[in-house]
Enzyme design. Structure first.
Site, PDB file in Angstrom:
ATOM      1  N   LYS A 121       0.856  -1.188   0.000  1.00  0.00           N
ATOM      2  CA  LYS A 121       0.000   0.000   0.000  1.00  0.00           C
ATOM      3  C   LYS A 121       0.883   1.226   0.000  1.00  0.00           C
ATOM      4  CE  LYS A 121      -4.475   0.783   0.174  1.00  0.00           C
ATOM      5  NZ  LYS A 121      -5.519  -0.125  -0.323  1.00  0.00           N
ATOM      6  N   ASP A 174      -6.706   3.958  -5.089  1.00  0.00           N
ATOM      7  CA  ASP A 174      -7.378   3.867  -3.788  1.00  0.00           C
ATOM      8  C   ASP A 174      -8.021   5.237  -3.578  1.00  0.00           C
ATOM      9  OD1 ASP A 174      -7.631   2.033  -1.329  1.00  0.00           O
ATOM     10  OD2 ASP A 174      -6.967   3.872  -0.408  1.00  0.00           O
ATOM     11  N   THR A 180     -14.971  -3.417  -7.490  1.00  0.00           N
ATOM     12  CA  THR A 180     -15.050  -3.482  -6.023  1.00  0.00           C
ATOM     13  C   THR A 180     -16.516  -3.465  -5.596  1.00  0.00           C
ATOM     14  OG1 THR A 180     -12.948  -2.324  -5.952  1.00  0.00           O
ATOM     15  CG2 THR A 180     -14.153  -2.492  -3.882  1.00  0.00           C
ATOM     16  N   ASN A 200     -16.078   5.866  -5.449  1.00  0.00           N
ATOM     17  CA  ASN A 200     -15.935   4.771  -6.408  1.00  0.00           C
ATOM     18  C   ASN A 200     -16.662   3.519  -5.912  1.00  0.00           C
ATOM     19  OD1 ASN A 200     -14.935   2.458  -7.714  1.00  0.00           O
ATOM     20  ND2 ASN A 200     -12.940   3.382  -8.114  1.00  0.00           N
ATOM     21  N   SER A 232      -8.140  -6.442 -10.601  1.00  0.00           N
ATOM     22  CA  SER A 232      -6.781  -5.936 -10.836  1.00  0.00           C
ATOM     23  C   SER A 232      -5.875  -7.101 -11.239  1.00  0.00           C
ATOM     24  CB  SER A 232      -6.219  -5.291  -9.567  1.00  0.00           C
ATOM     25  OG  SER A 232      -6.531  -3.924  -9.524  1.00  0.00           O
TER      26      SER A 232
HETATM   27  P1  NAD Z   1     -13.336   7.450  -2.999  1.00  0.00           P
HETATM   28  O1  NAD Z   1     -12.434   8.579  -2.658  1.00  0.00           O
HETATM   29  O2  NAD Z   1     -13.768   7.271  -4.414  1.00  0.00           O
HETATM   30  O3  NAD Z   1     -14.679   7.529  -2.119  1.00  0.00           O
HETATM   31  C1  NAD Z   1     -14.711   7.700  -0.748  1.00  0.00           C
HETATM   32  C2  NAD Z   1     -15.932   8.569  -0.465  1.00  0.00           C
HETATM   33  O4  NAD Z   1     -16.173   8.636   0.932  1.00  0.00           O
HETATM   34  C3  NAD Z   1     -15.733  10.005  -0.945  1.00  0.00           C
HETATM   35  O5  NAD Z   1     -16.830  10.373  -1.753  1.00  0.00           O
HETATM   36  C4  NAD Z   1     -15.645  10.811   0.365  1.00  0.00           C
HETATM   37  O6  NAD Z   1     -16.176  12.117   0.226  1.00  0.00           O
HETATM   38  C5  NAD Z   1     -16.480   9.956   1.299  1.00  0.00           C
HETATM   39  N1  NAD Z   1     -16.134  10.122   2.709  1.00  0.00           N
HETATM   40  C6  NAD Z   1     -14.913  10.285   3.274  1.00  0.00           C
HETATM   41  N2  NAD Z   1     -15.031  10.387   4.617  1.00  0.00           N
HETATM   42  C7  NAD Z   1     -16.340  10.260   4.898  1.00  0.00           C
HETATM   43  C8  NAD Z   1     -17.091  10.265   6.102  1.00  0.00           C
HETATM   44  N3  NAD Z   1     -16.495  10.414   7.281  1.00  0.00           N
HETATM   45  N4  NAD Z   1     -18.425  10.096   6.020  1.00  0.00           N
HETATM   46  C9  NAD Z   1     -19.048   9.931   4.831  1.00  0.00           C
HETATM   47  N5  NAD Z   1     -18.390   9.937   3.646  1.00  0.00           N
HETATM   48  C10 NAD Z   1     -17.054  10.100   3.687  1.00  0.00           C
HETATM   49  O7  NAD Z   1     -12.642   6.133  -2.443  1.00  0.00           O
HETATM   50  P2  NAD Z   1     -13.003   4.634  -2.785  1.00  0.00           P
HETATM   51  O8  NAD Z   1     -12.048   4.155  -3.805  1.00  0.00           O
HETATM   52  O9  NAD Z   1     -14.469   4.519  -3.011  1.00  0.00           O
HETATM   53  O10 NAD Z   1     -12.592   3.937  -1.408  1.00  0.00           O
HETATM   54  C11 NAD Z   1     -13.479   3.895  -0.294  1.00  0.00           C
HETATM   55  C12 NAD Z   1     -12.982   2.819   0.662  1.00  0.00           C
HETATM   56  O11 NAD Z   1     -12.948   1.576  -0.025  1.00  0.00           O
HETATM   57  C13 NAD Z   1     -11.575   3.024   1.223  1.00  0.00           C
HETATM   58  O12 NAD Z   1     -11.517   2.489   2.520  1.00  0.00           O
HETATM   59  C14 NAD Z   1     -10.704   2.208   0.287  1.00  0.00           C
HETATM   60  O13 NAD Z   1      -9.483   1.831   0.885  1.00  0.00           O
HETATM   61  C15 NAD Z   1     -11.625   1.039   0.052  1.00  0.00           C
HETATM   62  N6  NAD Z   1     -11.360   0.245  -1.153  1.00  0.00           N
HETATM   63  C16 NAD Z   1     -11.348   0.823  -2.388  1.00  0.00           C
HETATM   64  C17 NAD Z   1     -11.149  -0.001  -3.515  1.00  0.00           C
HETATM   65  C18 NAD Z   1     -11.213   0.545  -4.923  1.00  0.00           C
HETATM   66  O14 NAD Z   1     -11.177  -0.261  -5.854  1.00  0.00           O
HETATM   67  N7  NAD Z   1     -11.343   1.846  -5.122  1.00  0.00           N
HETATM   68  C19 NAD Z   1     -10.913  -1.363  -3.356  1.00  0.00           C
HETATM   69  C20 NAD Z   1     -10.941  -1.916  -2.087  1.00  0.00           C
HETATM   70  C21 NAD Z   1     -11.167  -1.088  -0.987  1.00  0.00           C
END
Ligand code: NAD
Length: 415
Positions: free
Chosen positions: A105, A145, A190, A221, A349
């Site tokens: 990471k 991420d 995801t 996402n 991935s």
């Molecule tokens: P992202 O940035 O696209 O989305 C995260 C969203 O959460 C944003 O819209 C943000 O505004 C919102 N957010 C942040 N803090 C918040 C809070 N306290 N309350 C409410 N909303 C809040 O990120 P993502 O890629 O969707 O990732 C989200 C989670 O999923 C993370 O923990 C990431 O590590 C995990 N994840 C992502 C992927 C991937 O493929 N993108 C894969 C596995 C895990």
């Protein structure tokens, strides 16, 4: 440093499963810390001609089974312990799915909303150049991420290829745009994987998805795709929470519409037909499925007792603290852990990386059906383990995964 240290949590989760497994102390010690970490401070020229120095990290937890794999996040609160914890979760996530990878990471301490597009490009390239000595298609393969996306992956792949004697290396990162060697189906993989796990868990709970209700925290996402695909399965999305506010409508919210609304309004706030809600109220809603899809440490001992959902599906990484885990278990709430629930992203991935090496690309249907097969198999394996050992799904997922990594560590003669 966040209030609740994610590395301490990841280690606690490991310790719990290690005890149940009676894990070899040498293997346990190897798995408690990443095998390699790198901290970099790198300069970026800003649009106004000044130079700013940014801090970035990369952690490689374990590569006994294969190269490190894991995302890169751009966020103002990124720190070494967070990156270490996330790399550890990646090792176990790849183990749960049986992928030939270990965990990695990375992250940069930056609020990308403060950067112009050209500053973002220069920062992405500079960070990748700074960590490139430990990165490579068969060493460590980053992916998107929080706050990183396919465009950023394309810049990083381009940067790496520049220093490789003109050889194009699409397999050095995944989550790329399709034209640059990305895989069909990756962008929503995801979320698609989360929905498969929710569907399988709901079956075990005797809960029909048609007409079930769900609340989503984080509409990015993962949360966005999960909400959209859940709605397609007939689930009624009653609440969506974002960083700047939440919306609630007991009659259901159309996530596609909210995504369109946000494109114009820049926020989900004010979406017609809904009233505002906050995080605490979201968690306490009497809905069937709760999907934390934002950040770590959202479900804590302070709010876990209020959760009334039948199923908590961890779309985000590390959203539940160990104390909260216990409370949910005691209250009979089923929780599907992050290392299983959100593993659809790393699975596709992996498919992308395989396609890059083959130079032969699959159809979206092929990608989705392989994802379906892998996620269902993993769910069944972990669910069965939780029944056999009478442990919750998180401990079962750790046990399954750790056994696999431990076997590779042993066979390679490390312990
Ligand atoms: P992202 O940035 O696209 O989305 C995260 C969203 O959460 C944003 O819209 C943000 O505004 C919102 N957010 C942040 N803090 C918040 C809070 N306290 N309350 C409410 N909303 C809040 O990120 P993502 O890629 O969707 O990732 C989200 C989670 O999923 C993370 O923990 C990431 O590590 C995990 N994840 C992502 C992927 C991937 O493929 N993108 C894969 C596995 C895990």
């Amino acid at each position: 440093m966040p209030e609740i240290n994610p590395l301490a949590i990841a280690q606690q989760q490991l310790d719990m499963a290690a005890e149940k497994l009676n894990l070899d102390p040498g293997v346990h010690a190897i798995l408690r810390e990443p095998m390699r970490t790198l901290e970099v401070n790198f300069p970026v020229k800003m649009d106004d001609g000044t130079v700013k120095v940014f801090k970035g990290y990369r952690a490689q937890h374990n590569d006994a089974i294969g190269p490190a794999k894991g995302g890169i996040r751009f966020h103002q609160s990124v720190n070494m312990d967070e990156v270490k914890a996330l790399s550890m979760w990646m090792t176990f996530k790849c183990g749960v799915l049986g992928l030939p990878y270990g965990g990695g990471k990375g992250g940069v301490v930056v609020d990308p909303r403060t950067l112009s597009q050209s500053e973002l490009e220069r920062l992405s390239r500079a960070y990748f150049a700074a960590i490139s000595s430990i990165i490579g298609p068969d060493k460590d393969i980053p992916a998107p991420d929080v706050n990183t996306n396919p465009q950023i992956m394309a810049w990083m792949m381009d940067e790496y290829s520049k220093y490789s004697g003109g050889v194009c290396h699409p397999g050095v990162v995944t989550g790329k745009p399709i034209i640059a060697g990305g895989s069909l189906g990756r962008s929503e993989a995801t979320g698609r994987g989360c929905v498969i796990i929710i569907r399988e868990a709901a079956k075990r709970l005797g809960l029909s998805l048609k007409g079930a209700t769900a609340a989503i925290q984080g509409f990015g996402n993962v949360g966005g795709a999960t909400a959209r695909l859940l709605a397609k399965e007939g689930v009624k999305i009653v609440a969506i929470m974002e960083i700047d506010g939440g919306i609630y409508n007991p009659d259901g919210i159309n996530p596609e519409d909210v995504l369109e609304y946000r494109k114009k309004a820049g926020t989900i706030n004010g979406y017609p037909g809904c009233r505002e809600i906050g995080n605490e109220e979201l968690f306490a809603l009497g809905c069937d499925i709760l999907v934390p899809a934002a950040m770590e440490n959202q479900i804590t001992k302070e709010n876990a007792g209020q959760i009334k959902a039948k199923l908590v599906a961890e779309a985000a990484n590390g959203p539940t603290t160990p104390e909260a885990d216990e409370i949910l278990s005691k209250n009979g709430i089923m929780l599907t852990p992050d290392i299983l629930t959100n593993a659809g992203g790393v699975t596709v991935s992996y498919f992308e990386w395989v396609q890059n090496f083959m130079n032969y690309y699959w159809t979206e249907e092929e990608v989705n059906s392989r994802l379906e097969q892998k996620m269902v198999e993993a769910f069944e394996r972990i669910y069965q383990m939780s029944q056999d050992y009478q442990v919750n799904m998180r401990v079962a997922a750790y046990m399954a995964s750790i056994s696999r990594v431990a076997e590779a560590i042993k066979v390679r003669g490390w312990a």
